[in-house]
Design a protein around this motif. Structure first.
Motif, PDB file in Angstrom:
ATOM      1  N   MET A 260      33.997  42.194  27.104  1.00  0.00           N
ATOM      2  CA  MET A 260      34.749  43.107  27.838  1.00  0.00           C
ATOM      3  C   MET A 260      35.075  42.395  29.368  1.00  0.00           C
ATOM      4  O   MET A 260      36.256  42.297  29.885  1.00  0.00           O
ATOM      5  CB  MET A 260      33.937  44.530  28.108  1.00  0.00           C
ATOM      6  N   LEU A 261      33.846  41.728  29.843  1.00  0.00           N
ATOM      7  CA  LEU A 261      34.130  41.000  31.072  1.00  0.00           C
ATOM      8  C   LEU A 261      35.131  39.996  31.136  1.00  0.00           C
ATOM      9  O   LEU A 261      35.856  39.773  31.837  1.00  0.00           O
ATOM     10  CB  LEU A 261      32.634  40.581  31.630  1.00  0.00           C
ATOM     11  N   GLU A 262      35.164  39.239  29.850  1.00  0.00           N
ATOM     12  CA  GLU A 262      36.111  38.119  29.777  1.00  0.00           C
ATOM     13  C   GLU A 262      37.324  38.850  29.790  1.00  0.00           C
ATOM     14  O   GLU A 262      38.167  38.068  30.360  1.00  0.00           O
ATOM     15  CB  GLU A 262      35.774  37.558  28.240  1.00  0.00           C
ATOM     16  N   ASP A 263      37.645  39.991  29.071  1.00  0.00           N
ATOM     17  CA  ASP A 263      39.030  40.532  28.940  1.00  0.00           C
ATOM     18  C   ASP A 263      39.416  40.884  30.557  1.00  0.00           C
ATOM     19  O   ASP A 263      40.663  40.492  30.906  1.00  0.00           O
ATOM     20  CB  ASP A 263      39.012  41.654  28.321  1.00  0.00           C
ATOM     21  N   VAL A 264      38.542  41.483  31.121  1.00  0.00           N
ATOM     22  CA  VAL A 264      38.860  41.816  32.490  1.00  0.00           C
ATOM     23  C   VAL A 264      39.196  40.386  33.373  1.00  0.00           C
ATOM     24  O   VAL A 264      40.103  40.590  34.137  1.00  0.00           O
ATOM     25  CB  VAL A 264      37.702  42.409  33.508  1.00  0.00           C
ATOM     26  N   LYS A 270      45.856  36.447  34.044  1.00  0.00           N
ATOM     27  CA  LYS A 270      47.222  36.216  33.365  1.00  0.00           C
ATOM     28  C   LYS A 270      48.184  36.980  34.272  1.00  0.00           C
ATOM     29  O   LYS A 270      49.540  36.443  34.247  1.00  0.00           O
ATOM     30  CB  LYS A 270      47.115  36.796  31.932  1.00  0.00           C
ATOM     31  N   THR A 271      47.911  38.055  34.845  1.00  0.00           N
ATOM     32  CA  THR A 271      49.003  38.822  35.598  1.00  0.00           C
ATOM     33  C   THR A 271      49.425  38.023  36.914  1.00  0.00           C
ATOM     34  O   THR A 271      50.350  38.480  37.748  1.00  0.00           O
ATOM     35  CB  THR A 271      48.449  40.376  35.959  1.00  0.00           C
ATOM     36  N   SER A 272      48.392  37.158  37.268  1.00  0.00           N
ATOM     37  CA  SER A 272      49.055  36.081  38.520  1.00  0.00           C
ATOM     38  C   SER A 272      50.021  35.265  38.041  1.00  0.00           C
ATOM     39  O   SER A 272      50.046  35.031  36.757  1.00  0.00           O
ATOM     40  CB  SER A 272      47.800  35.552  38.968  1.00  0.00           C
ATOM     41  N   GLU A 273      50.308  34.360  38.858  1.00  0.00           N
ATOM     42  CA  GLU A 273      51.546  33.443  38.505  1.00  0.00           C
ATOM     43  C   GLU A 273      50.813  32.026  38.111  1.00  0.00           C
ATOM     44  O   GLU A 273      51.615  30.958  38.036  1.00  0.00           O
ATOM     45  CB  GLU A 273      52.425  33.370  39.512  1.00  0.00           C
ATOM     46  N   ARG A 357      36.030  41.124  38.945  1.00  0.00           N
ATOM     47  CA  ARG A 357      37.271  41.251  39.329  1.00  0.00           C
ATOM     48  C   ARG A 357      37.342  40.384  40.759  1.00  0.00           C
ATOM     49  O   ARG A 357      38.204  39.716  41.052  1.00  0.00           O
ATOM     50  CB  ARG A 357      37.402  42.750  39.959  1.00  0.00           C
ATOM     51  N   LYS A 358      36.126  40.453  41.438  1.00  0.00           N
ATOM     52  CA  LYS A 358      36.091  39.423  42.489  1.00  0.00           C
ATOM     53  C   LYS A 358      36.347  37.955  42.484  1.00  0.00           C
ATOM     54  O   LYS A 358      37.146  37.271  43.038  1.00  0.00           O
ATOM     55  CB  LYS A 358      34.761  39.584  43.263  1.00  0.00           C
ATOM     56  N   ILE A 359      35.603  37.498  41.176  1.00  0.00           N
ATOM     57  CA  ILE A 359      35.791  36.176  40.891  1.00  0.00           C
ATOM     58  C   ILE A 359      37.424  35.908  40.449  1.00  0.00           C
ATOM     59  O   ILE A 359      37.982  34.785  41.255  1.00  0.00           O
ATOM     60  CB  ILE A 359      35.123  35.889  39.454  1.00  0.00           C
ATOM     61  N   ALA A 360      38.027  36.753  39.935  1.00  0.00           N
ATOM     62  CA  ALA A 360      39.436  36.578  39.427  1.00  0.00           C
ATOM     63  C   ALA A 360      40.185  36.567  40.782  1.00  0.00           C
ATOM     64  O   ALA A 360      41.265  35.735  40.917  1.00  0.00           O
ATOM     65  CB  ALA A 360      40.049  37.568  38.594  1.00  0.00           C
ATOM     66  N   GLU A 361      39.928  37.324  41.694  1.00  0.00           N
ATOM     67  CA  GLU A 361      40.595  37.434  42.985  1.00  0.00           C
ATOM     68  C   GLU A 361      40.432  36.063  43.805  1.00  0.00           C
ATOM     69  O   GLU A 361      41.603  35.664  44.328  1.00  0.00           O
ATOM     70  CB  GLU A 361      40.147  38.860  43.763  1.00  0.00           C
ATOM     71  N   VAL A 362      39.103  35.764  43.924  1.00  0.00           N
ATOM     72  CA  VAL A 362      39.081  34.465  44.740  1.00  0.00           C
ATOM     73  C   VAL A 362      39.534  33.353  44.212  1.00  0.00           C
ATOM     74  O   VAL A 362      40.313  32.401  44.666  1.00  0.00           O
ATOM     75  CB  VAL A 362      37.663  34.367  45.063  1.00  0.00           C
ATOM     76  N   LEU A 363      39.609  33.454  42.822  1.00  0.00           N
ATOM     77  CA  LEU A 363      40.222  32.237  41.887  1.00  0.00           C
ATOM     78  C   LEU A 363      41.911  32.116  42.068  1.00  0.00           C
ATOM     79  O   LEU A 363      42.050  31.172  42.342  1.00  0.00           O
ATOM     80  CB  LEU A 363      39.772  32.375  40.672  1.00  0.00           C
ATOM     81  N   VAL A 364      42.216  33.075  42.147  1.00  0.00           N
ATOM     82  CA  VAL A 364      43.727  33.219  42.135  1.00  0.00           C
ATOM     83  C   VAL A 364      44.308  32.876  43.617  1.00  0.00           C
ATOM     84  O   VAL A 364      45.102  31.898  43.732  1.00  0.00           O
ATOM     85  CB  VAL A 364      44.242  34.623  41.836  1.00  0.00           C
TER      86      VAL A 364
END
Ligand code: PLP
Length: 372
Positions: A260-264, A270-273, A357-364
């Motif tokens: 579930m975390l992987e999907d998040v 994926k929704t980022s560019e 979510r935080k990891i994804a945000e910082v990564l993007v």
């Protein structure tokens, strides 16, 4: 701090720590002594061996305690080979951990032959090559630490046996995370390490179907059936058994949580560019996410994440100071433009949706900055 480097090591489980404390404080007797004060340590060792054996469907006499996964690997690759003449032939996959590859290099220096088995772009063993291997000992890791790919160990073991070889698997990333039944798999040897499944550091074990095939790793006293001398670290062994039992009981629930975390995480990316690919086969260790960002520098990304309190790794932990593309990414022939921008996020059972979510945000944001 957000810890997302669970393939490097995990947090010690509280129950495991509490189970260890009595053997560090009150029950500190040497497990090999005959007086009654040592009985508790001796019994703890026996119980822990039984628990660990039952977690992988082995017999207790087949479990040998070691100091870490590296030691377990070295015992089989190096010591077993050295107990045979130079005509003894070893085969290992190209994407093994250095705990396997470096002993192989040492063996080659003194005249032993080592065959390196190639993998495909997902890190899976090339079966056409594997079927023709003519070796005495074959070692293929259960799951890769960098990209998470899980190998078809039962099938590989069957083929190795048909060709008359013994089969070892480095299951350091798999034990406590995947269901493992050594009798079903029919492996001859299997390596494991406690700190990868919320146990203490500095303790591991080697499963040996027939321990009589092994020569002693450390010579001295009669501990570990005379195969690995040295006073036993009872507290660590107890901690390892408690952590393993708990993780094995929770395998399905942990897998569900991690998927579930992987999907998040992946949905957010994926929704980022940003331009990225995920490495590894479809069947991977839950939570192991190797991502390659086009035109980025993996080490730079690691530092940008670190500035935001997020711990991830480039390649494997042991390779994290090496800015070269790792041997694993080379073996899967990853395009260099992506390979240089690779990080490994390895989530564990304690990670939360908010953290991911935080990891994804910082990564993007970080990838965006790098591509400016
Ligand atoms: N094998 C694999 C696949 C690993 O991932 C590791 C550690 O990262 C090891 C062996 C070495 O284990 P240890 O740190 O217990 O020596």
């Amino acid at each position: 701090m957000i810890y997302a480097d669970n393939a490097a090591t995990t947090r010690l489980d509280d129950e495991a720590l509490n189970a260890m404390l009595p053997y560090l404080r009150e029950q500190y007797g040497n497990a090999s002594q005959l007086y009654s004060f040592s009985r508790s340590a001796k019994n703890a060792l026996k119980d822990a061996r039984e628990t660990i054996a039952s977690c992988i469907n082995a017999n207790p006499e087949q479990i040998l305690f070691t100091s870490c996964g590296t030691e377990s690997d070295n015992w089989v690759i190096k010591e077993l080979t050295l107990s045979h003449s130079a005509s003894w032939n070893v085969a290992v996959s190209e994407i093994e951990h250095h705990a396997i590859l470096n002993p192989c290099k040492q063996l080659e220096k003194i005249g032993y032959k080592v065959n390196y088995i190639p993998v495909d772009k997902n890190g899976l063993i090339d079966l056409r090559y594997f079927e023709n291997i003519n070796s005495n000992l074959v070692s293929v890791m259960f799951a890769n630490n960098e990209i998470g790919t899980i190998q078809p160990i039962q099938e590989l073991c069957r083929i190795a046996h048909e060709n008359g070889a013994l089969f070892h698997t480095d299951a350091v990333q798999a034990v406590g995370h995947l269901k493992i039944d050594v009798q079903n798999l029919d492996v001859d040897f299997l390596s494991a390490s406690a700190h990868k499944f919320n146990g203490p550091k500095g303790i591991g074990f080697l499963y040996a179907k027939n321990p009589n095939l092994l020569s002693p790793f450390i010579c001295g006293g009669a501990q570990e059936y005379g195969l690995r001398a040295g006073t036993e670290d009872v507290a660590s062994v107890v901690g390892m058994s408690v952590a393993l039992k708990k993780n094995c009981e929770e395998i399905d629930a942990n897998k569900k949580h991690l998927m579930m975390l992987e999907d998040v995480l992946l949905d957010a990316l994926k929704t980022s560019e940003i331009d990225f690919i995920r490495n590894g086969a479809r069947d991977r260790i839950p939570g192991n996410i190797s991502l390659s960002f086009k035109g980025c520098d993996g080490e730079g990304l690691l530092h940008l994440l670190d500035l935001n309190g997020i711990c991830v790794s480039t390649g494997s932990a042991c390779d994290s100071r090496n800015t070269q593309v790792s041997h694993v990414l080379k073996a899967i022939c990853l395009d260099e433009d992506y390979a240089r921008g690779t990080i490994r996020i390895s989530l564990g059972k304690n990670n939360t949706v908010d953290e991911v979510r935080k990891i994804a945000e910082v990564l993007v944001k970080s990838v965006g900055k790098m591509n400016l």
